[in-house]
Each structure stands twice: as C-alpha cells, then as structure tokens.
Write a protein that holds these residues in place. Sequence first.
Motif, PDB file in Angstrom:
ATOM      1  N   CYS A 170      48.882  67.433  35.238  1.00  0.00           N
ATOM      2  CA  CYS A 170      49.963  66.443  35.297  1.00  0.00           C
ATOM      3  C   CYS A 170      50.360  66.151  36.736  1.00  0.00           C
ATOM      4  O   CYS A 170      50.628  64.996  37.090  1.00  0.00           O
ATOM      5  N   ALA A 171      50.408  67.180  37.578  1.00  0.00           N
ATOM      6  CA  ALA A 171      50.743  66.962  38.988  1.00  0.00           C
ATOM      7  C   ALA A 171      49.682  66.108  39.671  1.00  0.00           C
ATOM      8  O   ALA A 171      50.010  65.184  40.433  1.00  0.00           O
ATOM      9  N   ALA A 172      48.409  66.417  39.397  1.00  0.00           N
ATOM     10  CA  ALA A 172      47.344  65.617  39.992  1.00  0.00           C
ATOM     11  C   ALA A 172      47.374  64.183  39.473  1.00  0.00           C
ATOM     12  O   ALA A 172      47.169  63.225  40.232  1.00  0.00           O
ATOM     13  N   GLY A 173      47.632  64.017  38.175  1.00  0.00           N
ATOM     14  CA  GLY A 173      47.707  62.675  37.614  1.00  0.00           C
ATOM     15  C   GLY A 173      48.859  61.874  38.177  1.00  0.00           C
ATOM     16  O   GLY A 173      48.721  60.672  38.477  1.00  0.00           O
ATOM     17  N   TYR A 174      50.012  62.519  38.344  1.00  0.00           N
ATOM     18  CA  TYR A 174      51.162  61.814  38.911  1.00  0.00           C
ATOM     19  C   TYR A 174      50.900  61.464  40.374  1.00  0.00           C
ATOM     20  O   TYR A 174      51.309  60.388  40.849  1.00  0.00           O
ATOM     21  N   GLY A 175      50.229  62.357  41.080  1.00  0.00           N
ATOM     22  CA  GLY A 175      49.858  62.038  42.452  1.00  0.00           C
ATOM     23  C   GLY A 175      48.918  60.844  42.526  1.00  0.00           C
ATOM     24  O   GLY A 175      49.057  59.981  43.397  1.00  0.00           O
ATOM     25  N   GLY A 176      47.948  60.796  41.608  1.00  0.00           N
ATOM     26  CA  GLY A 176      47.058  59.644  41.571  1.00  0.00           C
ATOM     27  C   GLY A 176      47.794  58.359  41.259  1.00  0.00           C
ATOM     28  O   GLY A 176      47.520  57.304  41.848  1.00  0.00           O
ATOM     29  N   CYS A 177      48.739  58.421  40.335  1.00  0.00           N
ATOM     30  CA  CYS A 177      49.548  57.246  40.008  1.00  0.00           C
ATOM     31  C   CYS A 177      50.386  56.814  41.202  1.00  0.00           C
ATOM     32  O   CYS A 177      50.541  55.609  41.461  1.00  0.00           O
ATOM     33  N   GLY A 236      42.486  64.873  36.331  1.00  0.00           N
ATOM     34  CA  GLY A 236      43.879  64.443  36.402  1.00  0.00           C
ATOM     35  C   GLY A 236      44.095  63.322  37.392  1.00  0.00           C
ATOM     36  O   GLY A 236      44.824  62.359  37.118  1.00  0.00           O
ATOM     37  N   ILE A 237      43.468  63.414  38.565  1.00  0.00           N
ATOM     38  CA  ILE A 237      43.638  62.375  39.578  1.00  0.00           C
ATOM     39  C   ILE A 237      43.151  61.030  39.071  1.00  0.00           C
ATOM     40  O   ILE A 237      43.849  60.005  39.163  1.00  0.00           O
ATOM     41  N   PHE A 238      41.962  60.999  38.503  1.00  0.00           N
ATOM     42  CA  PHE A 238      41.417  59.720  38.049  1.00  0.00           C
ATOM     43  C   PHE A 238      42.130  59.212  36.803  1.00  0.00           C
ATOM     44  O   PHE A 238      42.230  57.996  36.599  1.00  0.00           O
ATOM     45  N   THR A 239      42.641  60.119  35.976  1.00  0.00           N
ATOM     46  CA  THR A 239      43.449  59.684  34.839  1.00  0.00           C
ATOM     47  C   THR A 239      44.731  59.022  35.319  1.00  0.00           C
ATOM     48  O   THR A 239      45.131  57.965  34.811  1.00  0.00           O
ATOM     49  N   GLY A 240      45.405  59.634  36.302  1.00  0.00           N
ATOM     50  CA  GLY A 240      46.612  59.036  36.838  1.00  0.00           C
ATOM     51  C   GLY A 240      46.350  57.706  37.519  1.00  0.00           C
ATOM     52  O   GLY A 240      47.138  56.755  37.387  1.00  0.00           O
ATOM     53  N   LEU A 241      45.244  57.614  38.252  1.00  0.00           N
ATOM     54  CA  LEU A 241      44.897  56.349  38.911  1.00  0.00           C
ATOM     55  C   LEU A 241      44.708  55.231  37.891  1.00  0.00           C
ATOM     56  O   LEU A 241      45.283  54.142  38.020  1.00  0.00           O
ATOM     57  N   SER A 242      43.900  55.491  36.888  1.00  0.00           N
ATOM     58  CA  SER A 242      43.605  54.439  35.909  1.00  0.00           C
ATOM     59  C   SER A 242      44.813  54.129  35.030  1.00  0.00           C
ATOM     60  O   SER A 242      45.126  52.952  34.771  1.00  0.00           O
ATOM     61  N   PHE A 243      45.531  55.159  34.570  1.00  0.00           N
ATOM     62  CA  PHE A 243      46.700  54.934  33.717  1.00  0.00           C
ATOM     63  C   PHE A 243      47.792  54.198  34.488  1.00  0.00           C
ATOM     64  O   PHE A 243      48.442  53.280  33.959  1.00  0.00           O
ATOM     65  N   PHE A 252      39.084  72.956  39.506  1.00  0.00           N
ATOM     66  CA  PHE A 252      38.564  71.772  40.189  1.00  0.00           C
ATOM     67  C   PHE A 252      38.354  70.608  39.218  1.00  0.00           C
ATOM     68  O   PHE A 252      38.780  69.473  39.486  1.00  0.00           O
ATOM     69  N   ILE A 253      37.705  70.881  38.089  1.00  0.00           N
ATOM     70  CA  ILE A 253      37.421  69.803  37.151  1.00  0.00           C
ATOM     71  C   ILE A 253      38.703  69.271  36.533  1.00  0.00           C
ATOM     72  O   ILE A 253      38.829  68.070  36.249  1.00  0.00           O
ATOM     73  N   VAL A 254      39.702  70.136  36.330  1.00  0.00           N
ATOM     74  CA  VAL A 254      40.992  69.684  35.793  1.00  0.00           C
ATOM     75  C   VAL A 254      41.711  68.795  36.806  1.00  0.00           C
ATOM     76  O   VAL A 254      42.243  67.737  36.455  1.00  0.00           O
ATOM     77  N   MET A 255      41.726  69.198  38.074  1.00  0.00           N
ATOM     78  CA  MET A 255      42.367  68.378  39.100  1.00  0.00           C
ATOM     79  C   MET A 255      41.657  67.037  39.257  1.00  0.00           C
ATOM     80  O   MET A 255      42.306  65.985  39.371  1.00  0.00           O
ATOM     81  N   LEU A 256      40.346  67.057  39.269  1.00  0.00           N
ATOM     82  CA  LEU A 256      39.590  65.820  39.431  1.00  0.00           C
ATOM     83  C   LEU A 256      39.855  64.861  38.274  1.00  0.00           C
ATOM     84  O   LEU A 256      40.095  63.659  38.484  1.00  0.00           O
TER      85      LEU A 256
END
Length: 232
Positions: free
Chosen positions: A163-170, A63-70, A57-61
Amino acid sequence: MVRGLVEAVGRPAVVFIEELGRLGLFCLDVVFWLPRRPFRWGQLARHMRDIGFGSLFIVMLTGIFTGLSFGFLSLQGFRRFGAEALVGPTTMLGLVRELGPVLTGLMVAGRSGSGIATELGTMRVTEQIDALSTLAVEPVQYLVIPRAIAATLMMPLLTIVFCAAGYGGCYVMAVAREGVDPGVFLYETWLALDPDDFYEGWIKGAIFGLQIALIASYQGFHASGGARGVGE
C-alpha cells in the motif's frame, strides 16, 4: 455410454469433495499440533525471513505500478468533474481495503507459496518426511506450523509495504506528472481514511497468508510421482 457420460460428469465433483475433505483433515491436524511443544523458533525466524524479505521486492514493484496505473485512471475520471484532489484518497482506500491484500497474496502465493509446495513435495518424494516420522519428529509440527505462522505474520506487513509503494506511485503520477497540488493530495487522504480501513486490509492479509501456507503445505505433503509430480 450413458453410464460413462454420467461418471465423466460426476467424477470432478467427487474428486473435489474428496480433496476438500483431505484438506480439512490436514488443517485439523495443524490445529491439533499448533499449541504443542517444542516450539520451533529457529524455523519460524527462517521462514519469516524467506516469506517476508524474499517477497519484498516483487511486492514493492507490483505496488508501485498498481498505484501508478490506478492513480492515472482515477485522475482521468475525476478531472472531468474538477475533483483531482480525490485521486489520493480513492487510490489509498482501494489499496488498503481490497487491492493491497489481494495482490500481495497473489505475489506471495506465486513466489513463496510455490516454494513451500516445491520444497515439501521434494521432501515427500525423496522420503525425507517419512524419515522425520521414523525419528519421532512430527512432520506437521516441524514443517507446516512454522510456515503457517510465518505467512500469517508477514502478510499484513507485506500488505503495508504494498500500500505504501502504491500510494507513492500514485503520488508520483498525480503530483509530479499531472500537477495535482501535493498539500491537497495528502490532506484529502488524511481526511478520508479511518483506522478501520487499515485494520480490514491487515486482517484480510493475515487470513490470506494462512491460506497460502496451508494449501501450499498440503500440496507439498501429498505430492507423488517424482519430479513431474512435484512440478504439478
């Protein structure tokens, strides 16, 4: 006074070298016991669940916000040159090669690494590790090796999830909010990345996982001073 000053300056260096030597001997002990039977398959499965699913959970969370901001910051830069389509590959490349393994390692260290150190530290101060030795059970083989293998195996998988969560956020930031064409976004990412980029990130993740497990186990094995020592 001069002697005291010299000792005060040199003591941290001496302590660091001594600690590094003890950690090296601890790692050699782990290598010595790694191929020896019995293999603790039940312990390995339990620690894979604790490290992998427990940190999911903490990794997905993160990742999502990292992808959003990046993705948002990258988009602001590329938009000045009319290159919004490069947001996807830039974000994905940064995630799979650098940000994914590093930030996943930080999350796993904070969540699972501290748990390993606390559990083993409590066992040390309550003399449970000494009891294992009395019962002819090697503590390193029983306690450390399953955790080290579990962390080494689960960290690459958690890196993939990050990485999947970050790319989804992006994708959400660039396509849904900023209006980047979704087909171009995905196609440019497909063209830009090579399998070697993913392999590099997974190898880094495995190495980070092994380091986290070994350092956390070492700290737990050498805890002292009761509850305060375990906390430290």
